[in-house]
Structures are given as C-alpha cells and as structure tokens.
Scaffold this motif. Structure first.
Motif, PDB file in Angstrom:
ATOM      1  N   GLN A  26       0.842  -1.195   0.000  1.00  0.00           N
ATOM      2  CA  GLN A  26       0.000   0.000   0.000  1.00  0.00           C
ATOM      3  C   GLN A  26       0.875   1.242   0.000  1.00  0.00           C
ATOM      4  OE1 GLN A  26      -3.133  -0.346  -0.261  1.00  0.00           O
ATOM      5  NE2 GLN A  26      -3.436  -2.487   0.323  1.00  0.00           N
ATOM      6  N   PRO A  27       0.485   2.241  -0.753  1.00  0.00           N
ATOM      7  CA  PRO A  27       1.330   3.428  -0.823  1.00  0.00           C
ATOM      8  C   PRO A  27       1.411   4.216   0.471  1.00  0.00           C
ATOM      9  CG  PRO A  27      -0.648   3.721  -2.116  1.00  0.00           C
ATOM     10  CD  PRO A  27      -0.605   2.300  -1.731  1.00  0.00           C
ATOM     11  N   HIS A  28       0.375   4.129   1.328  1.00  0.00           N
ATOM     12  CA  HIS A  28       0.448   4.893   2.567  1.00  0.00           C
ATOM     13  C   HIS A  28       1.608   4.429   3.420  1.00  0.00           C
ATOM     14  CE1 HIS A  28      -2.012   1.355   3.558  1.00  0.00           C
ATOM     15  NE2 HIS A  28      -1.270   1.376   4.648  1.00  0.00           N
ATOM     16  N   PHE A  31       4.560   5.993   2.354  1.00  0.00           N
ATOM     17  CA  PHE A  31       4.568   7.409   2.739  1.00  0.00           C
ATOM     18  C   PHE A  31       5.100   7.588   4.149  1.00  0.00           C
ATOM     19  CE2 PHE A  31       2.574  11.013   4.812  1.00  0.00           C
ATOM     20  CZ  PHE A  31       2.987  12.026   3.976  1.00  0.00           C
ATOM     21  N   PHE A  32       4.666   6.711   5.065  1.00  0.00           N
ATOM     22  CA  PHE A  32       5.140   6.886   6.442  1.00  0.00           C
ATOM     23  C   PHE A  32       6.623   6.555   6.567  1.00  0.00           C
ATOM     24  CE2 PHE A  32       0.556   6.278   7.481  1.00  0.00           C
ATOM     25  CZ  PHE A  32       0.367   7.592   7.840  1.00  0.00           C
ATOM     26  N   SER A  35       8.486   9.435   5.080  1.00  0.00           N
ATOM     27  CA  SER A  35       8.416  10.618   5.933  1.00  0.00           C
ATOM     28  C   SER A  35       9.385  10.509   7.095  1.00  0.00           C
ATOM     29  CB  SER A  35       6.992  10.800   6.473  1.00  0.00           C
ATOM     30  OG  SER A  35       6.106  10.983   5.421  1.00  0.00           O
ATOM     31  N   ILE A  38      12.865  11.067   5.756  1.00  0.00           N
ATOM     32  CA  ILE A  38      13.107  12.461   5.376  1.00  0.00           C
ATOM     33  C   ILE A  38      13.283  13.332   6.609  1.00  0.00           C
ATOM     34  CG2 ILE A  38      11.984  14.482   4.380  1.00  0.00           C
ATOM     35  CD1 ILE A  38      10.767  12.603   2.323  1.00  0.00           C
ATOM     36  N   ILE A  65      12.884  12.180  -0.677  1.00  0.00           N
ATOM     37  CA  ILE A  65      11.945  13.061  -1.360  1.00  0.00           C
ATOM     38  C   ILE A  65      11.688  12.573  -2.784  1.00  0.00           C
ATOM     39  CG2 ILE A  65      11.716  15.413  -2.220  1.00  0.00           C
ATOM     40  CD1 ILE A  65      13.083  16.239   0.382  1.00  0.00           C
ATOM     41  N   ILE A  68       8.968  10.202  -2.388  1.00  0.00           N
ATOM     42  CA  ILE A  68       7.690  10.910  -2.256  1.00  0.00           C
ATOM     43  C   ILE A  68       7.171  11.335  -3.631  1.00  0.00           C
ATOM     44  CG2 ILE A  68       6.706  13.076  -1.430  1.00  0.00           C
ATOM     45  CD1 ILE A  68       6.789  11.205   0.745  1.00  0.00           C
ATOM     46  N   LEU A  71       5.559   8.441  -5.247  1.00  0.00           N
ATOM     47  CA  LEU A  71       4.218   8.242  -4.699  1.00  0.00           C
ATOM     48  C   LEU A  71       3.220   9.192  -5.334  1.00  0.00           C
ATOM     49  CD1 LEU A  71       4.425   7.777  -0.859  1.00  0.00           C
ATOM     50  CD2 LEU A  71       3.825   6.138  -2.595  1.00  0.00           C
ATOM     51  N   LEU A  72       3.677  10.363  -5.742  1.00  0.00           N
ATOM     52  CA  LEU A  72       2.779  11.365  -6.315  1.00  0.00           C
ATOM     53  C   LEU A  72       2.715  11.280  -7.837  1.00  0.00           C
ATOM     54  CD1 LEU A  72       3.702  14.369  -4.076  1.00  0.00           C
ATOM     55  CD2 LEU A  72       1.493  13.335  -4.273  1.00  0.00           C
TER      56      LEU A  72
ATOM     57  N   ALA B   4      -6.269   4.418  -0.188  1.00  0.00           N
ATOM     58  CA  ALA B   4      -4.916   3.970   0.134  1.00  0.00           C
ATOM     59  C   ALA B   4      -3.905   5.075  -0.028  1.00  0.00           C
ATOM     60  CB  ALA B   4      -4.536   2.796  -0.754  1.00  0.00           C
ATOM     61  N   PRO B   6      -2.269   8.571   0.632  1.00  0.00           N
ATOM     62  CA  PRO B   6      -2.349   9.446   1.792  1.00  0.00           C
ATOM     63  C   PRO B   6      -3.067  10.743   1.432  1.00  0.00           C
ATOM     64  CG  PRO B   6      -0.123   8.680   1.431  1.00  0.00           C
ATOM     65  CD  PRO B   6      -0.897   8.287   0.244  1.00  0.00           C
ATOM     66  N   TYR B  11       0.991  15.307   3.223  1.00  0.00           N
ATOM     67  CA  TYR B  11       2.139  15.861   2.497  1.00  0.00           C
ATOM     68  C   TYR B  11       2.463  17.270   2.993  1.00  0.00           C
ATOM     69  CZ  TYR B  11       1.663  12.065  -0.812  1.00  0.00           C
ATOM     70  OH  TYR B  11       1.604  10.831  -1.385  1.00  0.00           O
ATOM     71  N   LEU B  14       4.275  17.081   6.265  1.00  0.00           N
ATOM     72  CA  LEU B  14       5.662  16.668   6.015  1.00  0.00           C
ATOM     73  C   LEU B  14       6.489  17.842   5.504  1.00  0.00           C
ATOM     74  CD1 LEU B  14       7.896  14.568   5.560  1.00  0.00           C
ATOM     75  CD2 LEU B  14       6.904  14.115   3.347  1.00  0.00           C
ATOM     76  N   ILE B  48       7.830  19.541  -2.533  1.00  0.00           N
ATOM     77  CA  ILE B  48       6.829  18.550  -2.122  1.00  0.00           C
ATOM     78  C   ILE B  48       5.436  19.145  -2.196  1.00  0.00           C
ATOM     79  CG2 ILE B  48       5.973  17.261  -0.154  1.00  0.00           C
ATOM     80  CD1 ILE B  48       8.776  16.700   0.640  1.00  0.00           C
ATOM     81  N   VAL B  51       4.299  19.615  -5.941  1.00  0.00           N
ATOM     82  CA  VAL B  51       3.944  18.388  -6.654  1.00  0.00           C
ATOM     83  C   VAL B  51       2.678  17.770  -6.076  1.00  0.00           C
ATOM     84  CG1 VAL B  51       4.771  16.140  -7.349  1.00  0.00           C
ATOM     85  CG2 VAL B  51       6.310  18.038  -7.298  1.00  0.00           C
ATOM     86  N   GLN B  55      -0.730  17.127  -8.156  1.00  0.00           N
ATOM     87  CA  GLN B  55      -1.292  15.798  -8.328  1.00  0.00           C
ATOM     88  C   GLN B  55      -2.763  15.764  -7.931  1.00  0.00           C
ATOM     89  OE1 GLN B  55      -0.344  13.078  -9.606  1.00  0.00           O
ATOM     90  NE2 GLN B  55      -2.070  11.863  -8.903  1.00  0.00           N
TER      91      GLN B  55
END
Lengths: 223, 119
Positions: A26-28, A31-32, A35, A38, A65, A68, A71-72, B4, B6, B11, B14, B48, B51, B55
C-alpha cells in the motif's frame, strides 16, 4: 472534484487502514516510511557536527523526497531529483567542504548562540504555516473541505510523465525554459569569477588584512 | 482516488516539518556550507507541496501539443518544481563559490566572523 462522500478525513483514512491492513504494497505505508527517513535525515542535516555527515544526511533526505515524488506519480521529477541533488549539489557541497576546512577530528562549535531563539522562531513559523494552510479568514478549521480530494482516476492515461513534462516545457513554458538556461549560464560564470584565485601578492595582502580583522572581531566578541 | 493514497494534508505536514527544520538550520548554524544545506532542505519542502497540489488539484485541460490524448492533467506543479531545482542548482554553485571566496579571505567560513557589512 470529488463529492462529499469521497473526502477521506484523517479518521476515515485510519479506519480504512485498520480494515484493509498495513501491507507493504500500500502506498500509505511507503509514505510513512519515507516521511520518517526524510524528517530524521533532515534533523541530522541540521544538527550534525561533522559537515561531511551533514552532507550525507542531505543526500539521504533527497533520496527520500524522490520516493515521495514517485508516490505522487511524478517519476520524471524523481529522476531529476536524484540526478541533480544527489549527483550534483551534494557532490558540489562535499567538494566545497573539502576545499574549505579540515574535517577530521575537529571539535568545533557548530551552532551559534542563537539556538534557543532559532528553535522558538522556527516552531512559531511552522504554527503560522499550518494556520495559514488550514484555517480560513474567520478562524475556522476548513482544511479538509477546502482540499476535497479528487475522484478516482488514472491521471495520465495515454501519455507518460516524462513525455508530458517535455511537451509542456517545449510548448507552453518555452520562455521560462530559455530564461532558466540563461540563469544557469549566468550562475556558472558568476561562480567561476567568485571562486577564481587572486594573484599571489593579493593573497598575501589579504592574509595580513584577514589576520587583523579576525583579531579585532575576536576582541569585540570578548567584550 | 482510493483511500490507500495518503491525504494531501499529510504531504503538507511533512513539507512544513521539513521547512521548519530548514529554518532552524539557517538560523542556528554557524558554518556557511551548513546554511546552504539548510536552504536545500527548504527548497525540497516547497517542491513537495508543489507536486502534491499538482497531483491532487491539477487543472485538467487539453493541450494542443498533445495529439494522442484528451483532457491531460496539467503538469504545471511538476514544471515549477523542475524550475525550483534549476534555481537551487544555480544557488548552490554561486553560494559555494561565495563560501570558498570568503574562506580565502577570512580563513574560515564561520558566519559569526564575516561581519564586515553587518551594521
């Protein structure tokens, strides 16, 4: 824009996580992890006493980053981030460190006397940024409604990310592209002129002057 | 989008934390090169946010340059991020050249000693 039912506030988000599991696919979850990497490496960049360690932390932060960005759905930007930051800027910083100061075994004071004040100022700046981003002019918390998430979609069905950015750079944003190239040329010439070595006589005179300047400034600090 | 992914304020939190870390570094470090590294952290935080907003809230429009696709998402946030990276590279080159010139002059890059034009 999505309808009201599609806005995942924090509570429904964590409820969804609880119901669907914390799988690594899962992408979340990424992300954690990213994060944490980073933020930890950013703090390491700021508080590391050895400058080479700080540069390495900065490289790690830039790699996180780039994750990240992936992910985007910005794959091209992630590649640019790794190439330019880790390959270019961090290398340049390491060269500057090695040219300017002896690193090994040096226990210098790396923070000035404003550390407490700087901590307070930066935390207050963060609070101000959060308030600006999440509250409206009347002081109400509007963040989740103002940023209603868009509906489910495949963002770029026929065009890859790099192709999209390339076509936009060559069609809509051509002028800014040219200006960026001019800026890079000017910065390169300026860096060459600034870092150029003077004549030997000039360096000797500067040495004398700098010694006197350092002595006088030291006296001022001691007073 | 699926739940799923975030939410966008994650973001932003962060990026805010990263920007605050960069501000602290700029204010509290003594070494000029360390201050430049803190500046790079702040540039990355801005990237960040750019982007993420691109998105999740990108303008949908049809570019004439795209012949094969209709209703392309505008990549303007990513293009801004690319220009921010370009400016960061130029800034790093000039800033490090300045740091080396200052080191050649003062025999140190401690920012507390470089106070000739301070007051």
């Amino acid at each position: 824009m999505g309808t009201g039912a599609e806005q995942p506030d924090v509570w429904t988000y964590f409820k969804w996580l609880w119901l669907n599991g914390f799988g690594l696919a899962q992408p979340h979850w990424w992300f954690f992890i990213l994060s944490f990497v980073i933020i930890a490496s950013g703090i390491g960049t700021v508080i590391a006493r050895n400058l080479l360690h700080a540069a390495m932390f900065l490289a790690l932060c830039c790699i996180g980053i780039a994750g990240i960005f992936i992910l985007l759905n910005a794959e091209f930007l992630a590649a640019v981030q790794v190439l330019v930051y880790v390959g270019g800027i961090v290398t340049l910083i390491i060269f500057a460190i090695m040219l300017s100061e002896s690193i090994t075994g040096k226990k210098a004071v790396t923070h000035n006397k404003q550390s407490i004040t700087a901590l307070g100022v930066s935390i207050m700046m963060g609070i101000v940024m959060i308030v600006i981003l999440f509250y409206n002019q009347d002081g109400y918390f509007v963040g989740l409604e103002r940023w209603a998430l868009t509906a489910d979609r495949n963002p770029f069905p026929n065009v890859s990310n790099a192709q999209m950015i390339g076509r936009s750079l060559m069609s809509t944003y051509t002028l800014i592209f040219w200006i960026a190239s001019i800026i890079l040329t000017i910065a390169m010439i300026g860096a060459l002129i600034l870092a150029k070595a003077e004549d030997e006589t000039d360096i000797a005179e500067l040495d004398k002057n700098s010694d006197s300047v350092e002595e006088s400034s030291g006296l001022e600090v001691n007073e | 989008m699926s739940p799923a992914d975030p939410p966008i304020h994650f973001y932003i939190y962060l990026a805010t934390i990263l920007f605050v870390i960069g501000i602290f570094g700029c204010l509290a470090r003594r070494n000029a090169i360390a201050i430049l590294m803190s500046l790079e952290l702040m540039f990355n935080a801005c990237n960040i946010v750019l982007v993420a907003f691109c998105q999740r809230h990108g303008v949908t429009y049809t570019l004439q340059a795209f012949s094969r696709a209709q209703d392309i998402e505008s990549p303007v946030g990513q293009i801004y991020a690319i220009f921010v990276i370009i400016i960061a590279a130029a800034e790093a080159a000039v800033g490090l050249a300045l740091a080396i010139a200052a080191y050649r002059h003062y025999k140190s890059i401690n920012m507390d000693n470089i106070n000739l034009l301070k007051w």
